[in-house]
Design a protein around this motif. Structure first.
Motif, PDB file in Angstrom:
ATOM      1  N   PRO A 164       0.817  -1.216   0.000  1.00  0.00           N
ATOM      2  CA  PRO A 164       0.000   0.000   0.000  1.00  0.00           C
ATOM      3  C   PRO A 164       0.849   1.263   0.000  1.00  0.00           C
ATOM      4  CG  PRO A 164      -0.015  -1.018   2.166  1.00  0.00           C
ATOM      5  CD  PRO A 164       0.696  -1.971   1.262  1.00  0.00           C
ATOM      6  N   LEU A 165       0.223   2.365  -0.416  1.00  0.00           N
ATOM      7  CA  LEU A 165       0.873   3.670  -0.429  1.00  0.00           C
ATOM      8  C   LEU A 165       0.414   4.489   0.771  1.00  0.00           C
ATOM      9  CD1 LEU A 165       0.495   4.600  -4.211  1.00  0.00           C
ATOM     10  CD2 LEU A 165       2.345   3.342  -3.088  1.00  0.00           C
ATOM     11  N   TYR A 166       1.334   5.283   1.318  1.00  0.00           N
ATOM     12  CA  TYR A 166       1.037   6.087   2.505  1.00  0.00           C
ATOM     13  C   TYR A 166       1.462   7.537   2.282  1.00  0.00           C
ATOM     14  CZ  TYR A 166       0.482   1.732   5.144  1.00  0.00           C
ATOM     15  OH  TYR A 166       0.058   0.511   5.596  1.00  0.00           O
ATOM     16  N   LEU A 167       0.658   8.440   2.820  1.00  0.00           N
ATOM     17  CA  LEU A 167       1.088   9.828   2.980  1.00  0.00           C
ATOM     18  C   LEU A 167       1.880   9.874   4.280  1.00  0.00           C
ATOM     19  CD1 LEU A 167       0.941  12.831   2.132  1.00  0.00           C
ATOM     20  CD2 LEU A 167      -1.117  13.021   3.518  1.00  0.00           C
ATOM     21  N   VAL A 168       3.143  10.275   4.185  1.00  0.00           N
ATOM     22  CA  VAL A 168       4.061  10.179   5.326  1.00  0.00           C
ATOM     23  C   VAL A 168       4.535  11.568   5.726  1.00  0.00           C
ATOM     24  CG1 VAL A 168       6.202   9.154   6.181  1.00  0.00           C
ATOM     25  CG2 VAL A 168       4.806   7.918   4.503  1.00  0.00           C
ATOM     26  N   ASP A 169       4.463  11.868   7.037  1.00  0.00           N
ATOM     27  CA  ASP A 169       4.888  13.186   7.513  1.00  0.00           C
ATOM     28  C   ASP A 169       5.087  13.146   9.029  1.00  0.00           C
ATOM     29  OD1 ASP A 169       5.552  15.910   7.106  1.00  0.00           O
ATOM     30  OD2 ASP A 169       3.579  16.509   7.839  1.00  0.00           O
ATOM     31  N   ARG A 170       5.787  14.152   9.537  1.00  0.00           N
ATOM     32  CA  ARG A 170       5.984  14.280  10.979  1.00  0.00           C
ATOM     33  C   ARG A 170       4.877  15.107  11.632  1.00  0.00           C
ATOM     34  NH1 ARG A 170      10.343  12.654  13.529  1.00  0.00           N
ATOM     35  NH2 ARG A 170      12.155  11.918  12.359  1.00  0.00           N
ATOM     36  N   GLU A 171       4.085  15.820  10.839  1.00  0.00           N
ATOM     37  CA  GLU A 171       3.061  16.705  11.402  1.00  0.00           C
ATOM     38  C   GLU A 171       1.649  16.383  10.931  1.00  0.00           C
ATOM     39  OE1 GLU A 171       4.090  20.752  10.655  1.00  0.00           O
ATOM     40  OE2 GLU A 171       6.149  20.548  11.427  1.00  0.00           O
ATOM     41  N   ILE A 172       1.494  16.055   9.656  1.00  0.00           N
ATOM     42  CA  ILE A 172       0.170  15.850   9.076  1.00  0.00           C
ATOM     43  C   ILE A 172      -0.430  14.533   9.563  1.00  0.00           C
ATOM     44  CG2 ILE A 172      -1.082  15.448   6.911  1.00  0.00           C
ATOM     45  CD1 ILE A 172       0.954  17.338   5.579  1.00  0.00           C
ATOM     46  N   THR A 173      -1.658  14.603  10.056  1.00  0.00           N
ATOM     47  CA  THR A 173      -2.347  13.403  10.544  1.00  0.00           C
ATOM     48  C   THR A 173      -3.573  13.057   9.704  1.00  0.00           C
ATOM     49  OG1 THR A 173      -3.667  14.739  12.088  1.00  0.00           O
ATOM     50  CG2 THR A 173      -1.599  13.796  12.922  1.00  0.00           C
ATOM     51  N   LYS A 174      -4.001  14.002   8.840  1.00  0.00           N
ATOM     52  CA  LYS A 174      -5.140  13.776   7.957  1.00  0.00           C
ATOM     53  C   LYS A 174      -4.780  14.309   6.571  1.00  0.00           C
ATOM     54  CE  LYS A 174      -8.562  14.333  11.664  1.00  0.00           C
ATOM     55  NZ  LYS A 174      -9.735  15.127  12.134  1.00  0.00           N
ATOM     56  N   PRO A 175      -5.214  13.624   5.504  1.00  0.00           N
ATOM     57  CA  PRO A 175      -4.833  14.054   4.148  1.00  0.00           C
ATOM     58  C   PRO A 175      -5.159  15.507   3.838  1.00  0.00           C
ATOM     59  CG  PRO A 175      -5.855  11.899   4.077  1.00  0.00           C
ATOM     60  CD  PRO A 175      -6.012  12.391   5.484  1.00  0.00           C
ATOM     61  N   GLU A 176      -6.320  15.996   4.283  1.00  0.00           N
ATOM     62  CA  GLU A 176      -6.739  17.355   3.937  1.00  0.00           C
ATOM     63  C   GLU A 176      -5.820  18.429   4.529  1.00  0.00           C
ATOM     64  OE1 GLU A 176      -9.577  15.707   7.147  1.00  0.00           O
ATOM     65  OE2 GLU A 176      -8.586  15.039   5.285  1.00  0.00           O
ATOM     66  N   PHE A 185       5.677  19.365  -0.649  1.00  0.00           N
ATOM     67  CA  PHE A 185       5.379  17.989  -1.026  1.00  0.00           C
ATOM     68  C   PHE A 185       6.618  17.459  -1.748  1.00  0.00           C
ATOM     69  CE2 PHE A 185       2.704  15.212  -4.100  1.00  0.00           C
ATOM     70  CZ  PHE A 185       3.028  14.072  -3.374  1.00  0.00           C
ATOM     71  N   ILE A 186       7.281  16.465  -1.175  1.00  0.00           N
ATOM     72  CA  ILE A 186       8.522  15.928  -1.727  1.00  0.00           C
ATOM     73  C   ILE A 186       8.181  14.735  -2.622  1.00  0.00           C
ATOM     74  CG2 ILE A 186      10.818  15.032  -1.217  1.00  0.00           C
ATOM     75  CD1 ILE A 186      10.491  16.278   1.587  1.00  0.00           C
ATOM     76  N   GLN A 224      14.442  10.093   3.118  1.00  0.00           N
ATOM     77  CA  GLN A 224      15.257  10.689   4.167  1.00  0.00           C
ATOM     78  C   GLN A 224      14.870  12.146   4.435  1.00  0.00           C
ATOM     79  OE1 GLN A 224      17.186   9.066   6.192  1.00  0.00           O
ATOM     80  NE2 GLN A 224      16.854   7.162   5.049  1.00  0.00           N
ATOM     81  N   MET A 225      14.503  12.881   3.391  1.00  0.00           N
ATOM     82  CA  MET A 225      14.059  14.253   3.584  1.00  0.00           C
ATOM     83  C   MET A 225      12.755  14.299   4.375  1.00  0.00           C
ATOM     84  SD  MET A 225      14.978  15.909  -0.163  1.00  0.00           S
ATOM     85  CE  MET A 225      14.423  17.559   0.259  1.00  0.00           C
ATOM     86  N   THR A 226      11.874  13.337   4.099  1.00  0.00           N
ATOM     87  CA  THR A 226      10.617  13.257   4.842  1.00  0.00           C
ATOM     88  C   THR A 226      10.872  12.876   6.290  1.00  0.00           C
ATOM     89  OG1 THR A 226       9.469  12.571   2.817  1.00  0.00           O
ATOM     90  CG2 THR A 226       8.347  12.158   4.909  1.00  0.00           C
ATOM     91  N   PHE A 227      11.709  11.890   6.507  1.00  0.00           N
ATOM     92  CA  PHE A 227      12.004  11.427   7.873  1.00  0.00           C
ATOM     93  C   PHE A 227      12.645  12.532   8.710  1.00  0.00           C
ATOM     94  CE2 PHE A 227      12.318   6.560   7.043  1.00  0.00           C
ATOM     95  CZ  PHE A 227      11.024   6.592   6.555  1.00  0.00           C
ATOM     96  N   ASN A 228      13.339  13.454   8.040  1.00  0.00           N
ATOM     97  CA  ASN A 228      14.000  14.539   8.756  1.00  0.00           C
ATOM     98  C   ASN A 228      13.141  15.798   8.845  1.00  0.00           C
ATOM     99  OD1 ASN A 228      17.017  13.921   9.509  1.00  0.00           O
ATOM    100  ND2 ASN A 228      16.641  12.892   7.548  1.00  0.00           N
ATOM    101  N   GLY A 229      11.869  15.685   8.473  1.00  0.00           N
ATOM    102  CA  GLY A 229      10.921  16.758   8.705  1.00  0.00           C
ATOM    103  C   GLY A 229      10.964  17.904   7.723  1.00  0.00           C
ATOM    104  N   ILE A 230      11.601  17.714   6.551  1.00  0.00           N
ATOM    105  CA  ILE A 230      11.677  18.797   5.577  1.00  0.00           C
ATOM    106  C   ILE A 230      10.329  19.020   4.906  1.00  0.00           C
ATOM    107  CG2 ILE A 230      12.764  19.509   3.398  1.00  0.00           C
ATOM    108  CD1 ILE A 230      15.269  17.995   4.357  1.00  0.00           C
ATOM    109  N   GLY A 231       9.590  17.974   4.715  1.00  0.00           N
ATOM    110  CA  GLY A 231       8.280  18.053   4.082  1.00  0.00           C
ATOM    111  C   GLY A 231       7.575  16.722   4.188  1.00  0.00           C
ATOM    112  N   TYR A 232       6.512  16.561   3.412  1.00  0.00           N
ATOM    113  CA  TYR A 232       5.750  15.311   3.432  1.00  0.00           C
ATOM    114  C   TYR A 232       5.874  14.637   2.065  1.00  0.00           C
ATOM    115  CZ  TYR A 232       2.296  18.254   1.040  1.00  0.00           C
ATOM    116  OH  TYR A 232       1.665  19.107   0.164  1.00  0.00           O
ATOM    117  N   SER A 233       5.586  13.349   2.009  1.00  0.00           N
ATOM    118  CA  SER A 233       5.709  12.614   0.756  1.00  0.00           C
ATOM    119  C   SER A 233       4.719  11.459   0.737  1.00  0.00           C
ATOM    120  CB  SER A 233       7.132  12.079   0.579  1.00  0.00           C
ATOM    121  OG  SER A 233       7.434  11.143   1.604  1.00  0.00           O
TER     122      SER A 233
END
Length: 294
Positions: A164-176, A185-186, A224-233
């Motif tokens: 499956p595909l995931y929206l991954v981020d350190r802050e975002i908890t809902k797609p909207e 968006f990376i 790695q950019m996502t894991f380090n909080g630069i943006g979401y992917s």
């Protein structure tokens, strides 16, 4: 006529186009290599390589000779494979081309099992984009290819798994929430239909483009950019595991509320599956995927 060892020498020279690098690969000194090349050229009655400060370049005659040499070496390898397949046990070289994402995240475990189970076998592995893998198969450079997406393939085609595909981020908890953030968006480049799938999902859900985007050339860089909080992917599950901390992973769904997934396939020509090392690898993969489902 040159021997097979001299054919190998010419092939390495044509690959490296550099006397020093070729001598290192062949474990001979540069003077010895130069002398052997002169002898071979004398046998062919013409110059095959031209030397310059930048290295070697092939003459027109050299191009024809190298093409012939590589054809002979390929036929020799096929004969060896046939001989090995007739012997008891699994041996010979297993030549695989795999999509980079599979080679980095899934294949190593399978190869470790294969090596442990069949210590007499050897492995040759190429990685790249799925289009590169298909070209390797068409050019008969490998026995099997492992690619992502939905391949148009007329030979043997075995479905391995989907993830499956995931929206991954350190802050975002809902797609909207992507519409509210100013963080980028990376995205990573892909030659498959993956990029289009993401674009379709995005427009279907948000009807507008992301505020900011960063495009990178490798999925690992994106990760790695996502894991380090630069943006979401948006990342496939194959790149994720339970070691990521403080990350939110939101499953993507289609218009029917079904999970969006990426397929992984094993491809090859029927003749390749007659080789013992290939069949043993396929059997081991099936066993591995069955265990993963438990």
């Amino acid at each position: 006529m040159s021997s097979l060892s001299e054919f190998q020498l010419l092939s390495v020279l044509a690959q490296e186009m550099n006397m020093r690098k070729a001598s290192e690969r062949l474990f001979v000194s540069q003077p010895a290599l130069s002398q052997r090349l002169q002898t071979i050229e004398k046998e062919w009655g013409t110059k095959l390589f031209i030397r310059s400060q930048k290295g070697l370049s092939l003459t027109p005659a050299g191009e024809h000779v190298i093409q012939f040499v590589n054809e002979v070496l390929l036929k020799q390898e096929k004969v060896w494979e046939t001989i090995h397949s007739l012997q008891a046990g699994v041996s010979g070289t297993l030549k695989i081309a795999a999509a980079s994402i599979v080679g980095q995240n899934w294949l190593p475990q399978v190869l470790k099992k294969f090596i442990d189970t069949y210590p007499q076998a050897k492995i040759s592995l190429l990685t790249g984009w799925s289009s590169d893998i298909l070209k390797c198969l068409y050019d008969d450079q490998v026995h099997i290819g492992i690619i992502r997406g939905t391949p148009d393939w007329k030979g043997v085609k075995i479905h391995l798994f989907n993830d499956p595909l995931y929206l991954v981020d350190r802050e975002i908890t809902k797609p909207e929430q992507v519409l509210e953030t100013d963080r980028p968006f990376i995205q990573f480049k892909s030659d498959s239909n993956y990029y289009q799938e993401i674009q379709d999902w995005w427009m279907r859900n948000f009807k507008t483009s992301p505020k900011r985007t960063i495009v990178v050339d490798q999925i690992e860089t994106c990760k790695q950019m996502t894991f380090n909080g630069i943006g979401y992917s948006i990342l496939p599950a194959i790149t994720l595991n339970n070691t990521e901390k403080n990350l939110f992973k939101i499953p993507l769904v289609d218009q029917n509320n079904d999970p969006l997934k990426r397929d992984t396939w094993l491809l090859g020509y029927e003749s390749a599956f007659q080789l013992k090392q290939v069949q043993a690898f396929v059997d081991l993969i099936k066993e591995h995927t069955d265990e993963s489902l438990v």
